[in-house]
Design a protein around this motif. Structure first.
Motif, PDB file in Angstrom:
ATOM      1  N   LEU A 121      -0.077  -7.555  -5.145  1.00 44.00           N
ATOM      2  CA  LEU A 121      -1.117  -6.501  -5.534  1.00 44.00           C
ATOM      3  C   LEU A 121      -0.475  -5.253  -4.985  1.00 44.00           C
ATOM      4  O   LEU A 121      -0.582  -5.155  -3.818  1.00 44.00           O
ATOM      5  N   PHE A 122      -0.206  -4.236  -5.744  1.00 43.39           N
ATOM      6  CA  PHE A 122       0.452  -3.017  -5.385  1.00 43.39           C
ATOM      7  C   PHE A 122      -0.568  -1.980  -5.394  1.00 43.39           C
ATOM      8  O   PHE A 122      -1.404  -1.952  -6.453  1.00 43.39           O
ATOM      9  N   VAL A 123      -1.017  -1.374  -4.585  1.00 40.89           N
ATOM     10  CA  VAL A 123      -2.060  -0.260  -4.633  1.00 40.89           C
ATOM     11  C   VAL A 123      -1.418   1.047  -4.203  1.00 40.89           C
ATOM     12  O   VAL A 123      -1.079   1.337  -3.133  1.00 40.89           O
ATOM     13  N   SER A 124      -1.164   2.012  -5.141  1.00 37.49           N
ATOM     14  CA  SER A 124      -0.565   3.228  -4.869  1.00 37.49           C
ATOM     15  C   SER A 124      -1.733   4.176  -5.429  1.00 37.49           C
ATOM     16  O   SER A 124      -1.930   4.219  -6.750  1.00 37.49           O
ATOM     17  N   LEU A 172       0.725  -1.022  -0.142  1.00 43.82           N
ATOM     18  CA  LEU A 172      -0.049   0.100   0.059  1.00 43.82           C
ATOM     19  C   LEU A 172       0.749   1.183  -0.150  1.00 43.82           C
ATOM     20  O   LEU A 172       1.942   1.232   0.820  1.00 43.82           O
ATOM     21  N   LYS A 173       0.361   2.193  -0.842  1.00 45.40           N
ATOM     22  CA  LYS A 173       1.325   3.411  -0.976  1.00 45.40           C
ATOM     23  C   LYS A 173       0.211   4.642  -1.116  1.00 45.40           C
ATOM     24  O   LYS A 173      -0.298   4.836  -1.944  1.00 45.40           O
ATOM     25  N   PHE A 174       0.419   5.548  -0.025  1.00 43.12           N
ATOM     26  CA  PHE A 174      -0.704   6.599   0.169  1.00 43.12           C
ATOM     27  C   PHE A 174       0.290   7.807   0.422  1.00 43.12           C
ATOM     28  O   PHE A 174       0.257   8.653   1.347  1.00 43.12           O
ATOM     29  N   THR A 175       1.054   8.094  -0.869  1.00 42.25           N
ATOM     30  CA  THR A 175       1.893   9.339  -0.952  1.00 42.25           C
ATOM     31  C   THR A 175       1.497  10.035  -2.004  1.00 42.25           C
ATOM     32  O   THR A 175       0.608   9.749  -2.899  1.00 42.25           O
ATOM     33  N   THR A 214       4.605 -10.976 -11.945  1.00 40.38           N
ATOM     34  CA  THR A 214       3.925 -11.692 -11.043  1.00 40.38           C
ATOM     35  C   THR A 214       3.032 -10.293 -10.130  1.00 40.38           C
ATOM     36  O   THR A 214       2.637 -10.479  -8.958  1.00 40.38           O
ATOM     37  N   LEU A 215       3.226  -9.122 -10.755  1.00 43.07           N
ATOM     38  CA  LEU A 215       2.830  -8.150  -9.779  1.00 43.07           C
ATOM     39  C   LEU A 215       1.414  -7.605 -10.710  1.00 43.07           C
ATOM     40  O   LEU A 215       1.317  -7.440 -12.129  1.00 43.07           O
TER      41      LEU A 215
END
Length: 231
Positions: A165-168, A136-139, A186-187
């Motif tokens: 699973l990348f959530v930006s 998780l990226k909340f920037t 794989t992402l």
């Protein structure tokens, strides 16, 4: 008693009478009429029960839909309220809490953040038998190539069938998308537009992840813009 009589097919008590044939004929007719009446009443009761069942199901579906609309509305308001904290440490932790409340609402199997082998994992989800590590990226800044490299290292240190699973919420640089994509990637990459698609359109989170994964399987691209979901 009426059911017993309606099932009667012989009339031994009416035999050996002078007019037994007529009596049996009348009795048979009466039984047939009784059977028809009972069948009609049974069908009426069944139809009434079915109508009530349909009404109850419709009422339940309306209530579920209303709860979902309310919950989605509340989740979206909470996410909107986090916007001023984007890019701060408290905002990051608050977004993490929000994300897992969202997964509870979406009824997705998950594990909250944990440490393993000295590495912080932002949690995991399981969809269709595949486990995805979550980042998780909340920037305020987009996720870049180095963010992808670090996350890929976490994913590749796990079992072969593990994906990431990348959530930006701020999105990804072109370098990040390129680094995450490729043969046997794989992402999967999600951003704010994917989250708001779920919150506003009624599309299920499961279906969003499945759509992005299908795209990755077909093209090797880890990111699929919401605008391309129809294709």
């Amino acid at each position: 008693m009426a059911i017993f009589l309606a099932e009667q097919t012989t009339f031994p008590d009416l035999r050996n009478w002078e007019d037994s044939a007529i009596k049996i004929q009348h009795a048979s007719k009466a039984v047939a009429e009784l059977k028809a009446l009972l069948a009609s009443q049974t069908e009426q009761v069944r139809s009434e029960r079915e109508r009530e069942a349909v009404k109850a199901k419709a009422r339940e579906e309306r209530e579920v839909a209303q709860r979902q609309r309310t919950s989605l509305s509340e989740l979206m308001k909470r996410l909107d309220d986090l916007a001023p904290q984007m890019g701060t440490a408290p905002g990051g932790y608050a977004f993490q809490d929000w994300f897992y409340d969202f997964l509870v609402f979406a009824e997705i199997e998950h594990r909250r953040p944990y440490n393993t082998g000295g590495r912080q994992i932002d949690g995991s989800i399981t969809i269709d038998g595949t486990t995805y590590l979550v980042e998780l990226k909340f920037t305020a800044d987009q996720a870049g190539g180095p963010d992808i490299d670090v996350f890929r290292g976490k994913v590749e240190s796990k079992a072969d069938n593990t994906m990431g699973l990348f959530v930006s919420m701020a999105g990804y640089s072109s370098v990040a998308v390129r680094e995450a994509s490729g043969r046997k990637s794989t992402l999967l990459l999600l951003d704010a537009s994917h989250m708001y698609l779920i919150l506003t359109s009624g599309m299920q989170c499961l279906d969003v992840v499945r759509r992005v994964r299908r795209h990755a399987s077909q093209t090797g691209e880890a990111y699929l813009p919401v605008s391309s979901f129809g294709g």
